[in-house]
Design a protein around this motif. Sequence first.
Motif, short mmCIF file in Angstrom:
data_model
loop_
_atom_site.label_atom_id
_atom_site.label_comp_id
_atom_site.label_asym_id
_atom_site.label_seq_id
_atom_site.Cartn_x
_atom_site.Cartn_y
_atom_site.Cartn_z
N ARG A 1 0.83 -1.20 0.00
CA ARG A 1 0.00 0.00 0.00
C ARG A 1 0.87 1.26 0.00
O ARG A 1 0.57 2.23 -0.69
N ALA B 1 0.91 4.10 -2.90
CA ALA B 1 0.60 5.48 -2.55
C ALA B 1 1.74 6.42 -2.96
O ALA B 1 1.49 7.52 -3.47
N ALA C 1 1.55 6.96 -6.64
CA ALA C 1 0.45 7.88 -6.95
C ALA C 1 0.85 9.32 -6.65
O ALA C 1 0.56 10.24 -7.43
N ASP C 2 1.53 9.53 -5.54
CA ASP C 2 1.95 10.88 -5.15
C ASP C 2 3.00 11.44 -6.10
O ASP C 2 3.04 12.66 -6.33
N SER D 1 -1.66 9.13 -11.77
CA SER D 1 -1.93 9.12 -10.33
C SER D 1 -3.24 8.41 -10.04
O SER D 1 -3.34 7.59 -9.12
N SER D 2 -4.25 8.70 -10.84
CA SER D 2 -5.55 8.06 -10.69
C SER D 2 -5.46 6.55 -10.92
O SER D 2 -6.09 5.76 -10.21
N TYR E 1 -2.81 4.62 -10.41
CA TYR E 1 -2.18 4.03 -9.22
C TYR E 1 -3.19 3.93 -8.07
O TYR E 1 -3.24 2.93 -7.35
N GLU E 2 -4.00 4.97 -7.91
CA GLU E 2 -5.01 4.97 -6.85
C GLU E 2 -6.03 3.85 -7.07
O GLU E 2 -6.47 3.22 -6.11
N HIS E 3 -6.38 3.59 -8.32
CA HIS E 3 -7.31 2.50 -8.61
C HIS E 3 -6.71 1.15 -8.23
O HIS E 3 -7.42 0.27 -7.71
N LEU F 1 -4.56 0.73 -5.84
CA LEU F 1 -4.60 0.73 -4.37
C LEU F 1 -6.00 0.42 -3.86
O LEU F 1 -6.18 -0.38 -2.92
N ILE F 2 -7.01 0.99 -4.49
CA ILE F 2 -8.40 0.72 -4.10
C ILE F 2 -8.73 -0.75 -4.30
O ILE F 2 -9.38 -1.39 -3.46
N ASP G 1 -7.19 -2.80 -1.56
CA ASP G 1 -7.99 -2.66 -0.35
C ASP G 1 -9.28 -3.48 -0.44
O ASP G 1 -9.71 -4.11 0.52
#
Length: 99
Positions: free
Chosen positions: A13, A17, A20-21, A29-30, A32-34, A36-37, A40
């Motif tokens: 994680r 993150a 993404a940062d 970035s989006s 990478y966030e997907h 991560l989601i 999770d």
Amino acid sequence: MLLPHAVTLAQARSYLAALADQATTIDASSAYEHALIELDRVHGDEVPTIDSDELCEDRAILLSMATAALEDLDRHGVDALSIELIIAMLDDAYTLDSL
């Protein structure tokens, strides 16, 4: 979730993150966030906190570390197909980030 699993998940994680940062575009970035989601979601939102302090700033190294941590989740009973799908999402995000 046992401690070794939680540590590996926290590492994965954190690397996601950090990627993404540090992404060069909003789309990357989006993406990478997907990833991560999805990670999770696979864990039923039972996830340890992210610690991105003092992580390497080289995105290629972060990608390698994230991939290794994700692959290591297989040892902790995480569905192998789910891991492969998240790694594919990560690779797609990295491709976007490299454009």
